[in-house]
Design an enzyme around this catalytic site. Structure first.
Site, short mmCIF file in Angstrom:
data_model
loop_
_atom_site.label_atom_id
_atom_site.label_comp_id
_atom_site.label_asym_id
_atom_site.label_seq_id
_atom_site.Cartn_x
_atom_site.Cartn_y
_atom_site.Cartn_z
N ASP A 200 0.45 2.62 1.30
CA ASP A 200 1.83 2.14 1.25
C ASP A 200 1.85 0.62 1.09
O ASP A 200 1.08 -0.10 1.73
CB ASP A 200 2.55 2.54 2.55
CG ASP A 200 3.98 2.06 2.59
OD1 ASP A 200 4.76 2.44 1.70
OD2 ASP A 200 4.32 1.28 3.51
N GLU A 240 0.33 2.22 -3.98
CA GLU A 240 1.71 1.92 -4.34
C GLU A 240 1.76 0.42 -4.65
O GLU A 240 1.84 -0.40 -3.74
CB GLU A 240 2.66 2.25 -3.20
CG GLU A 240 4.11 1.98 -3.56
CD GLU A 240 5.03 1.88 -2.35
OE1 GLU A 240 6.22 2.16 -2.51
OE2 GLU A 240 4.56 1.50 -1.27
#
Length: 542
Positions: A200, A240
């Site tokens: 993330d 990401e």
């Protein structure tokens, strides 16, 4: 063949708490998810990406983690997770999980110890200053919801760094003890069978902004990869990283860092091309992608759990997409995002929906579906922020869409009740009985995509045509080639390909029953309906 399983995988993203409730408390759980594995297997899914399921106060959809070594008790137990992993493995479904280590919740025991005692080792797990520098506008991730990346803590008597919400203090990744803790977290879940991690907010993990005298944190990605493969040789890191083209190589390295990246750049250019009904933007989106190592892969998507971000486009290009797909202010978010699912963006036009997913499944890379995309779920713009695209899964026309027997006000997220996308009209059970439904179309396209490893493994090239509305490309792999042609316009056309290298063999997949091409494998004239698409098996001449 190398065990790069992700090259020809079908990814599916879901949030456990909104997928299936097994005990009637209104919250999806691992037992509920396990009960739906046969459904996912029949759909053709080969890898699940699970959003955070850790204990959390849930101020940011679970991305504010309180304990990296456990399951949110609302979702079940570690025993439930292990049983889920076993059952997924029995069906040939891999599992990837979110690794949220840029920040923690401010309720995490580490942070509570850090703010209480400057001599605690946990104080150095975070970034503290007494006089913070001025926050620059480009450092704000949530315009309108965030004013600074520094927050004063009275108990600590200092400011702490947070690139996201103030309830999510950043970890000090430059601290070797924090790095060792991250390896322990990875090792724990790898031991329970996961096939890798979605990192993330990867740019913030290696971004030294706010960390004084930090070393080169880019090397930590390589160290994470080395640890990963030392524990499980076929595990992967998915980053990401919504960054400009020139920064993408940081995440792939020389094939020694992350194996997969979300294709944010191409995603934005797909929507620009759809808005214009012109292939040029899509062609540009592919051309600006840098070369990546052979082991590397793009993860292509249409929509996911966040907004459709358009920050890689110019203001005028963003405005074109807004006008076409999100003309009202409450459909937009953060000044450069769209908080809608695809079907309402396309006014429910089945032809355009199919065209978009045909692109998704044929473009170079690996496709990702978000839960509910297979049935054409809509959004609820009455919900705040990103919650508009996080409503619960619609399984049937029963109470709460078959998601839960609880009262509607007890649900983890609301179910869409009314209108064109309400659960009475859009649900799995109804569509599975309809031969022409979107879910049955999805099953077909997934099945064909699995038979076309060229799209995932192959060397690709854009093919020139004489129609601005037509996008054509071909992928070669191990002596076989697959060619895809898409008409982005609302008018039928003849796609005239300027290609001499290939000859036509037969159609693989299309929007309607086209006549086989005439001539001796000639590809110079390909009929397409409005918003039409055709996948062709072709061979190189000679």
């Amino acid at each position: 063949m190398r065990n790069w399983w992700y090259k020809n995988a079908i990814f599916y993203s879901l949030d456990v708490e909104t997928f299936m409730d097994s005990d009637g408390d209104g919250i999806g759980d691992f037992q509920g998810l396990t009960s739906r594995l046969d459904y996912l297997s029949a759909l053709g899914i080969t890898c699940l990406w699970l959003l955070p399921f850790y204990p959390s106060p849930n101020r940011d959809n679970g991305y504010d983690v309180m304990d990296y070594y456990n399951i949110d008790p609302r979702l079940g137990t570690l025993g439930d997770f292990v049983e889920f992993m076993h059952q997924a493995g029995e069906r040939g479904i891999r599992v990837m999980i979110d690794l949220v280590v840029n920040h923690t919740s401010n309720l995490h025991p580490w942070f509570q110890a850090a703010r209480s005692d400057k001599n605690s080792k946990y104080h150095d797990y975070y970034v503290w200053v007494e006089n913070p520098p001025q926050t620059q506008p480009e450092q704000i991730n949530f315009p309108g919801e965030q004013e600074s990346i520094w927050e004063y803590d009275e108990k600590a008597g200092a400011y702490y760094l947070h690139h996201f919400y103030k309830e999510q203090p950043d970890l000090n990744i430059a601290n070797p003890e924090v790095q060792e803790e991250i390896r322990k977290i990875m090792g724990f879940w790898l031991q329970l069978g996961v096939s890798g991690f979605r990192i993330d907010a990867a740019p913030f993990l290696i971004n030294p902004v706010g960390i004084p005298e930090s070393p080169n944190l880019e090397s930590f990605l390589r160290e994470m990869r080395e640890f990963l493969i030392s524990r499980r040789g076929d595990a992967v890191l998915l980053a990401e990283a919504n960054v400009p083209p020139e920064k993408i190589p940081v995440y792939f390295g020389n094939g020694d860092r992350c194996q997969i990246l979300f294709n944010f750049l191409l995603n934005q250019h797909i929507f620009l091309a759809l808005a214009r009904q012109d292939s040029q933007a899509l062609r540009e989106g592919l051309k600006i992608l840098p070369d990546i190592p052979q082991i590397g892969q793009w993860l292509n998507f249409v929509r996911h759990h966040d907004e459709l971000t358009l920050d890689g486009l110019s203001k005028s290009e963003q405005e074109e997409i807004f006008q076409a797909f999100a003309p009202e202010k409450n459909m937009q978010i953060f000044g450069h995002g769209v908080r809608r699912r695809l079907p309402p963006m396309l006014a429910g036009d089945r032809r355009r929906i199919e065209l978009t997913y045909s692109l998704l499944f044929s473009l170079p890379g690996t496709p990702l579906l978000r839960y509910g995309e297979e049935i054409g779920m809509g959004d609820d713009l009455s919900l705040p922020g990103r919650d508009s695209v996080r409503t619960v899964m619609q399984w049937s026309d029963a109470h709460n869409g078959g998601f839960s027997t609880a009262s509607p006000d007890a649900l983890a997220q609301p179910v869409i009740k009314e209108g064109e996308y309400g659960y009475k009209r859009v649900n799995v059970a109804t569509q599975q009985r309809d031969r022409d439904s979107l879910i049955n179309w999805m099953e077909r396209v997934i099945g064909i995509r699995k038979q076309c490893p060229q799209f995932g493994w192959g060397k690709w090239q854009i093919l020139e045509t004489d129609s601005e509305c037509v996008f054509a490309h071909c992928c070669d792999w191990e002596g076989k080639a697959a060619l895809a042609v898409h008409n982005l316009s609302d008018k039928p056309c003849i796609a005239r390909l300027q290609v001499q290298d290939y000859k036509y063999l037969f159609d693989l997949f299309s929007d309607s029953q086209y006549e086989p091409l005439d001539g001796d494998g000639d590809l110079s004239s390909i009929p397409l309906e409005a918003y039409g698409y055709r996948w062709l098996q072709v061979n190189r001449k000679g």
